[in-house]
Each structure stands twice: as C-alpha cells, then as structure tokens.
Design an enzyme around this catalytic site. Structure first.
Site, short mmCIF file in Angstrom:
data_model
loop_
_atom_site.label_atom_id
_atom_site.label_comp_id
_atom_site.label_asym_id
_atom_site.label_seq_id
_atom_site.Cartn_x
_atom_site.Cartn_y
_atom_site.Cartn_z
N ASP A 460 0.83 -1.20 0.00
CA ASP A 460 0.00 0.00 0.00
C ASP A 460 0.87 1.26 0.00
O ASP A 460 2.08 1.20 0.27
CB ASP A 460 -0.90 -0.03 1.24
N CYS A 507 -1.47 -1.33 -4.40
CA CYS A 507 -2.55 -0.53 -3.83
C CYS A 507 -1.96 0.81 -3.43
O CYS A 507 -0.83 0.88 -2.97
CB CYS A 507 -3.10 -1.26 -2.60
N ASP A 529 -10.73 2.03 -3.00
CA ASP A 529 -11.22 1.71 -1.66
C ASP A 529 -12.73 1.69 -1.61
O ASP A 529 -13.32 1.28 -0.62
CB ASP A 529 -10.72 2.77 -0.65
C1 GLA Z 1 -5.67 1.85 2.35
C2 GLA Z 1 -6.09 0.68 1.48
C3 GLA Z 1 -7.18 -0.11 2.18
C4 GLA Z 1 -6.67 -0.59 3.52
C5 GLA Z 1 -6.19 0.59 4.34
C6 GLA Z 1 -5.51 0.12 5.62
O1 GLA Z 1 -6.69 2.77 2.46
O2 GLA Z 1 -6.48 1.10 0.22
O3 GLA Z 1 -7.59 -1.19 1.39
O4 GLA Z 1 -5.64 -1.51 3.31
O5 GLA Z 1 -5.26 1.40 3.64
O6 GLA Z 1 -5.08 1.17 6.40
#
Ligand code: GLA
Length: 707
Positions: A460, A507, A529
């Site tokens: 992420d 991500c 998200d």
């Molecule tokens: C981001 C990701 C989510 C999740 C959160 C966790 O927003 O896109 O899917 O993993 O972080 O903090």
C-alpha cells in the site's frame, strides 16, 4: 521494421498497422508521416517526399513548419511549442541541434527494436530513440536514453519525455481519458482538444487517483464497435505528464513522460546515462472495444508477470475488522472464509508495531505481540491447514512520526531543514531515493517473508509526496521524484527474485498506483477503496479501457459500505465483483445463514467461470447506469462465454431490451444457461433478453458452444 540510412525512411510494421517517419536531410529532425492501417515501403517513401515538400512550401515567417510533426521535439532551434527534451548546458545554453550518428535494428524473442543514435552537434550529449514492435501486438513501445558524454561538465535535464505521439490532421481531435479522485477512480471523460494545450498529469509522486496515464484520440465519431482510435500510456508509477498540443490545421502531438516541472531539474553528471520509462502507443481501427482488447492482450503477453495463472478468491480483513485485529478474531474469520470457499486469507492493516489506529506504527514492521502474542505463525498455520494461502498488508514507503523508526531516523523522510513536514493520515513519506533507506526497506520485508510462510503481499501507499526536501543532498533533490519510484521498483524486483512464490497486489489508497510500470512487477491491482457496488461499476468500466480483468481485484463487502449508505442485494454485489478477480471483504461473523449459503454458491460458480473472466476477451455491452448493461467475456477459442447483466433501476414497468452479444462464432450453436441452443448470429444480431425486475437486479448467463 526497416530504417533506410540513405533515404532516412523509417517504417514500423505491426500485425495490423504501420507507422512511418523520416529523418530530415539537413537538420536530422525525424518527422512523423503516418500511423494507421498497413502501408507499403513505397507508400512510406511517397509520404516522406510529399510531407517534406509540403512542409518546405509553407510560408515560414513566424512559424516552424516542423512543429507538431516531430517525432521528438527538442528545446531550442525553431521549436515554439513544448519540447520533449530540454537540457541546460553550461553557460545556460538550452538549444540542441543534433545529427543522426547511427542506427541499429535488433531482434529479440517475438519482437524487434530500432535504435536511432543522435549526437548533439555543439555539445557532448547522445540521445537515443528506441522503438519496439511485437509479432503478436499492434502496440509500439518507445523510450529514450540520454547520455552526458562530457568528462567534466554536468548538465541539467529539465524535461525528458518517453515519446511524442503524433495523430493525423483531422477536423476534430476528441480525447478520451480517465479522471477521478480517491474512492472515485478511473471515470471516463471525453473532451475535444482545442487549439493550445491540454495537460493531464500527476504531481503527487504516485500515479494518482486523479488522472491515469492514458489517453485515446479519435475524430469524434468512434464508438465502442467502430472508428479509428489512437491511444497511448506510460509505464511509470510516479509523477508524470501528458501534454497534448495543437494549433490551427495541424496534427495533435502528445508528449508523454515522467516527472514534473517546478521542482528543479534532474542533474546528469559527466558520463551519466538516464533512461526513460516506456511509453506505449496503439492504433486500432474498430472502436474503443477493439482498442481495449489490444491493450489487454498486450498487458497479459508483455507486461504482467505470471499472467497465465488463475488468481485465487481472497478474503481481506480490512472492512471486517479495521485496525482491530488479533489472533483469535482473525482465526475465526479464516475459518469462515475457508468455509465459503476462499483460497487466500489476507491480514490487512493493524498487525505490526504499536498500531491501534492510523496514528502510530508505520515503519515498525515487527509483529504486535499484544495482538499476536505468539507471532503470526499460529494464524498462518491455521490458514494453511484450512487450505488457504496467507497474505499480509504492508505500507513500506511510510512512517508515522509516532514510531520507533521515526524516532531513530527522522532524516529518512522527505522534509526541509528546520520546517515541520506536513503529515497526511498522520504519516510521512520515506525517502526511497536514498539507497540506504531502500536497502533498509528491503531488509525488513525480506526478513518478514523469510520468517513467515507468506504467499501474498498487499503493498500500500497512502499519501502523496509533500515537503520534498533532502537537506543532506540538496543537489539530488531534483531527482528524488524519479529515484523514489526506481527505489520502489528495485525493492519489489529484489523481493520477487528472492521470494518467487509471493504474489503482490499494488494498492495506493485504492487506485492511486494503477499503471503498466507497477503492473510489470505485481500480480493484481486494488482499483479503489470504494466497494459500493454501484460506484464500482463505473470505476470498473473506466478501468477496463486499458487494464485487463485479470488484474482487477474486487471485493464483496457489507451494507452499507463506509462510502455510500446504499443497500444493494448480495447477488448484485457478487455479480459486480465477479467481473474481475473475486474477493470477499465483509465481516463474515455477521453474515446470516442465508447470506453464507448464497455466497458459497456464487463463489463456487465464480471458480467455474473465472478462466473465462480472467483470461477471456472482455466486451463492454453498454454503460453502467443505463436501463440494463452488461460485461461479456469470451474465451480465445470462442467456445465459452459469460455475460454479467446489471439493471440499476427499473422504470415505467419496462423490461430490459435485448442485449446484443459480441465475439461469438456466428455459425456456432451456443447452449444458453444449460437450456436453449441459439446461434452466435442470433445472439449477436438480435441479442438475449435478460429477465430482470426491480432495482439492482443482475444475472449471470453462461454460454457454451456445442461441438
Ligand atoms: C488503504 C487501502 C485499504 C486498507 C487501508 C488500511 O486505504 O487502500 O484497502 O488496506 O489502507 O489502512
């Protein structure tokens, strides 16, 4: 592909297209002449002569005839538009005149590459333009390498684009592109290019939710099934710029490249070489549908690693348990997920450091022993015993000020000396342009993957860059925008080499880092998200213009989602998520027996059809939000097809009109949902009439060709 050194004629042939240019006789400036359906070498020669004559005959006071026709416009000289290459030499000289020194055509497996080496006439600089064509794709890859040949002087590179794409002179240039924001990524927009510039870009250090590095240009008449479309993308995961320039009666010229202006140049030391990312371009003759097919096939054949595998159905803990993760809770979820038929269990945020919310812990990649007193092993063992792979969420480019890492190394973040950097989501960006920081990140993740039996990593990246200072190395500040991304690529590449059994999901707060650069080193994307099924239809629709379903991770989550307060049937949520790589993200403890049973059935059904969805050809049948629309997938041999039909709202007591399918064998007989046998001709010419009533109604239709 051919390049004739005597005439300066360049002709690239792909299976269904040709692309030609010539290198000007006096100034060695390559001029674009053609991109479209196949032509002959004689045609290309004619175009070179006639274009040269035409440009030479134009009245040249106040205008440069070559502008907008150049294959790669240089700063200075008679360049009055934006340049693809702008270099500042000692003495503040910014003009380059060049000479073609040599060329080379090389062949690799399934592709050929042309390199044109240009030398600056008055400075010590070599610029090489690369073109690559494939045996099995109409996509043309371009990139540029610049070398500072001086042994004494550095030069400053202000702009270094990967390519300039020239589309033909036509009355209208309509540009299709993908715009958005967090939780609303990849929205399709169409706009006419007017005289002047249109700039799409990211200045955030990541690809961005706001614009995706892709465009398509047509003459305003192309549809999903017809019309000539020129499109291009950039294989890059940091800041980027696409600049379309057009003047009266001229072609549109689109510059595409990494980085952005305003943050200082990239200094090129004596002897240093700088290679751009690839920009890929594509001409297709049969509308936006054919364009997407060509991009998807190129992505699967030449970009995505392990594209032939079937991605597993995953469960992800984020929307179920948020930061509130512990061994007992995750083990309970894992048992439920396995019972549904999930194949991969992913523990999201909250398992490490002193992380109980988003204020603390990023950077401390040790297992939180309050939550997992015996480490991750008991959970991982149980997940494996249940027959699932185990995955873990990480955010390696980040640090919370409230972390051991930040307390030990505040200088590892982007910041200006003496100034408080701006936090977003309580976090700062680590300076991965620093080799020591990149090495540390690799070491932490390598240790994690070595100590635990992990099959999947969700990588992420939850905030853009700000405060991009590097106080110890102010001279390198201008390059961190590029070097951060190559630092990230280097870490992922090294991890993949050392841990080949681990798949990666890209991500960035959802779809902030969706591009071909990261696709080359990951296995799937988290496109948004936002898991609200209706919003997701629009996001997936835009996503499908460039990116294949095989890369699109989609979860079924609970009602209402944290985004909209909409209530949508479980079947509709499933049918939307089954259009890509299906996953589950709900709190399974709260699902009723009926929901669990329905989910089990739909997951089993997905496993039967996923080879068609993940590896077949995708057809967009209409657009989301209309009375009824669908996405259809057809296997390469046309023997199997799946149609996912959606009706968001029923109105006026009407039933959906027949939906005309695509890509079937017209003379073949297809059994529809195990019942009637209908010809491909009928299914495509007349269509199928889905039985849908009410709002958020959906259905999945299977077609099988009879032998
Ligand atoms: C981001 C990701 C989510 C999740 C959160 C966790 O927003 O896109 O899917 O993993 O972080 O903090």
């Amino acid at each position: 592909m051919t390049y004739d050194a005597d005439t300066g004629l360049l002709l690239l042939d792909t299976p269904h297209t040709s692309y030609s240019a010539y290198v000007g006789r006096e100034d060695d400036i390559p001029i674009h002449t053609y991109w479209g359906p196949p032509i002959t070498a004689e045609d290309a020669a004619y175009l070179a002569t006639s274009t040269a004559e035409r440009l030479a005959s134009q009245w040249a006071c106040f205008r440069s005839a070559a502008n907008r026709h150049e294959e790669y416009p240089l700063d200075g000289g008679l360049q009055f538009g934006r340049a693809a290459l702008s270099v500042e030499f000692p003495g503040a000289v910014r003009t380059i005149e060049w000479r073609l020194a040599r060329h080379e055509i090389t062949a690799g497996p399934g592709h050929q590459e042309l390199a044109l080496w240009f030398e600056a006439r008055h400075q010590e600089l070599t610029v090489t333009l690369y073109y690559r064509v494939y045996d099995d794709s109409d996509v043309i890859d371009r990139s540029v390498v610049v070398r500072n040949d001086s042994t004494t002087d550095a030069v400053d590179v202000h702009r270094l684009d990967s390519a300039a794409w020239v589309t033909p002179e036509q009355p209208r240039h309509r540009m299709t592109h993908l715009t958005g924001r967090w939780a609303a990524e990849t929205q399709v927009r169409r706009t006419d290019l007017t005289d002047g510039h249109l700039v799409l870009e990211s200045r955030r250090g990541i690809t961005s939710h706001h614009a995706n590095p892709w465009f398509a240009i047509d003459d305003g008449t192309a549809t999903e099934e017809s019309g000539r479309v020129y499109s291009a993308t950039l294989h890059w995961s940091g800041s980027w710029r696409m600049l379309a320039q057009r003047e009266l009666d001229e072609p549109a010229q689109v510059l595409f490249g990494w980085g952005h202006e305003g943050f200082g140049p990239r200094r090129l030391e004596p002897g240093e070489v700088l290679k751009t990312p690839v920009s890929s371009g594509l001409f297709t003759a049969d509308g936006f549908g054919a364009m997407s097919h060509a991009w998807h096939e190129y992505a699967l054949r030449h970009v995505l690693p392990n594209s032939g595998e079937l991605r597993p159905v995953l469960f992800n803990s984020w929307e179920a348990t948020g930061f509130d993760v512990d061994e007992a809770g995750q083990r309970a979820l894992a048992r439920q997920a396995a019972d549904l038929g999930c194949e991969l269990f992913v523990l999201d945020d909250g398992w490490f450091g002193r992380r109980s919310g988003d204020q603390a812990g990023l950077g401390d990649w040790w297992v939180n022993t309050g939550r997992f007193p015996r480490g991750l092993k008991p959970l991982i063992d149980e997940v494996h015993a249940l027959g699932m792979g185990f995955g873990l969420w990480i955010e390696p480019e980040m640090v919370n000020p409230d972390s051991d890492l930040y307390r030990a190394h505040p200088e590892w973040t982007y910041h200006y000396a003496g100034r408080e950097p701006h936090t977003m989501r309580h976090q700062l960006v680590l300076n991965l342009a620093r080799p020591d920081v990149a090495e540390w990140v690799f070491g932490e993740l390598d240790a994690l993957l070595s100590a635990n039996d992990i099959q999947f990593v969700k990588w992420d990246m939850n905030r853009p860059f700000t405060d991009t200072g590097w106080p110890e190395q102010p001279d390198r500040q201008g390059r961190l925008w590029l070097d951060h991304v190559t630092g990230v690529y280097g870490v992922i590449d090294a991890l993949r080499r050392k841990h080949p059994g681990v798949a990666f999901e890209a991500c960035s707060g959802g779809g902030g880092r969706v591009d071909f650069g990261i696709m080359a080193r990951t296995d799937q994307f988290w496109p948004s998200d936002n898991t609200d099924a209706l919003d997701r239809r629009y996001i997936q629709h835009g996503f499908s213009h460039l990116y294949p379903a095989r890369t699109m991770s989609c979860w079924v989550t609970d009602l209402p989602t944290f985004i909209n307060k909409r209530r949508v049937p479980l079947s509709y949520r499933f049918h939307v998520a089954m259009a890509g790589v299906l996953g589950i993200g709900g709190d399974l403890n709260a699902w009723t027996a009926e929901e669990t049973e329905e989910a089990r059935r739909l997951i089993a059904q997905y496993k039967e059809i996923r080879h068609i969805v993940q590896h077949g050809r995708l057809h967009r049948l209409g657009e989301p939000g209309r009375s009824a629309s669908a996405v259809q997938y057809v296997t390469a041999d046309q023997k199997e097809s799946v149609v996912l039909v959606y009706q968001e709202a029923q109105q006026y007591d009407s039933n959906p009109a027949p939906i005309r399918l695509r890509g079937l064998a017209p003379e073949g007989g297809y059994r529809v949902d195990g019942g009637a046998v209908l010809s491909g001709a009928l299914l495509m010419g007349h269509g199928i009439t889905p039985q849908l009533t009410g709002d958020y109604a959906s259905t999945l239709i299977r077609l099988e060709l009879l032998a």
